[in-house]
Design an enzyme around this catalytic site. Sequence first.
Site, PDB file in Angstrom:
ATOM      1  N   GLY A  46       0.617  -0.995  -0.233  1.00 21.57           N
ATOM      2  CA  GLY A  46      -0.176  -0.290   0.195  1.00 21.57           C
ATOM      3  C   GLY A  46       1.095   1.247   0.055  1.00 21.57           C
ATOM      4  O   GLY A  46       1.648   1.152   1.229  1.00 21.57           O
ATOM      5  N   CYS A  91       5.356  -0.417   7.048  1.00 23.47           N
ATOM      6  CA  CYS A  91       5.385   0.917   6.369  1.00 23.47           C
ATOM      7  C   CYS A  91       6.423   1.513   5.495  1.00 23.47           C
ATOM      8  O   CYS A  91       8.042   1.136   6.070  1.00 23.47           O
ATOM      9  CB  CYS A  91       5.257   1.998   7.495  1.00 23.47           C
ATOM     10  SG  CYS A  91       4.724   3.332   5.976  1.00 23.47           S
ATOM     11  N   HIS A 133      -4.434   1.837   7.272  1.00 19.70           N
ATOM     12  CA  HIS A 133      -3.467   2.364   7.622  1.00 19.70           C
ATOM     13  C   HIS A 133      -2.930   3.674   6.067  1.00 19.70           C
ATOM     14  O   HIS A 133      -2.058   4.602   6.872  1.00 19.70           O
ATOM     15  CB  HIS A 133      -1.887   1.171   7.385  1.00 19.70           C
ATOM     16  CG  HIS A 133      -0.801   1.068   7.089  1.00 19.70           C
ATOM     17  ND1 HIS A 133      -0.055   0.928   8.278  1.00 19.70           N
ATOM     18  CD2 HIS A 133      -0.279   2.198   6.215  1.00 19.70           C
ATOM     19  CE1 HIS A 133       1.141   1.724   7.890  1.00 19.70           C
ATOM     20  NE2 HIS A 133       1.188   1.707   7.258  1.00 19.70           N
TER      21      HIS A 133
HETATM   22 NI    NI Z   1       2.066   3.318   5.950  1.00 22.93          NI
END
Ligand code: NI
Length: 167
Positions: A46, A91, A133
């Site tokens: 993502g 992330c 997120h």
């Molecule tokens: Ni992230």
Amino acid sequence: MALLKILHYPDKRLYTVARPINQVTDEIRQLASDMAETMYAAPGIGLAATQVDRHIQMIIVDVSEKRDDLRVFINPEILASEGEALGEEGCLSVPGIYDKVMRAERVRVRALDLQGEPFELEASGLLGVCIQHEIDHLMGHVFVDYLSRLKQERIKHKLKKQQRETM
Ligand code: NI
């Protein structure tokens, strides 16, 4: 096509709140395509426009194993959420760091697609977590913000050290 530079925590620009997109133009479609190339190359599942220093409300997600199910959400909005689930997250803006975060188990999201058409989607599991997120990024939040102060300090220290070493 172009690879975009991903901002790394604790860069202050990651705390910028993104503006809604008024019109889905070719420029927006180009950005989505560059973001996809950047996400796949990283590799990640993502990416939010915030992470490439574009402070507009667009996120992309692909949680498929074959990496062939790209989803783009423009001006995403969580309409409803249900339950709780604790899962490990990482992330692209916080490389090498993984930790557990509590999220809703299921969310209903409304957004525009790349043609500017509205759609709604119900998501749970990895897709649901990933959408939550990424929407957080648009609001200027990084998953690290949910961890204890002590963990946040350790992560900042570690990433700053990494950045010095690669400069
Ligand atoms: Ni992230």
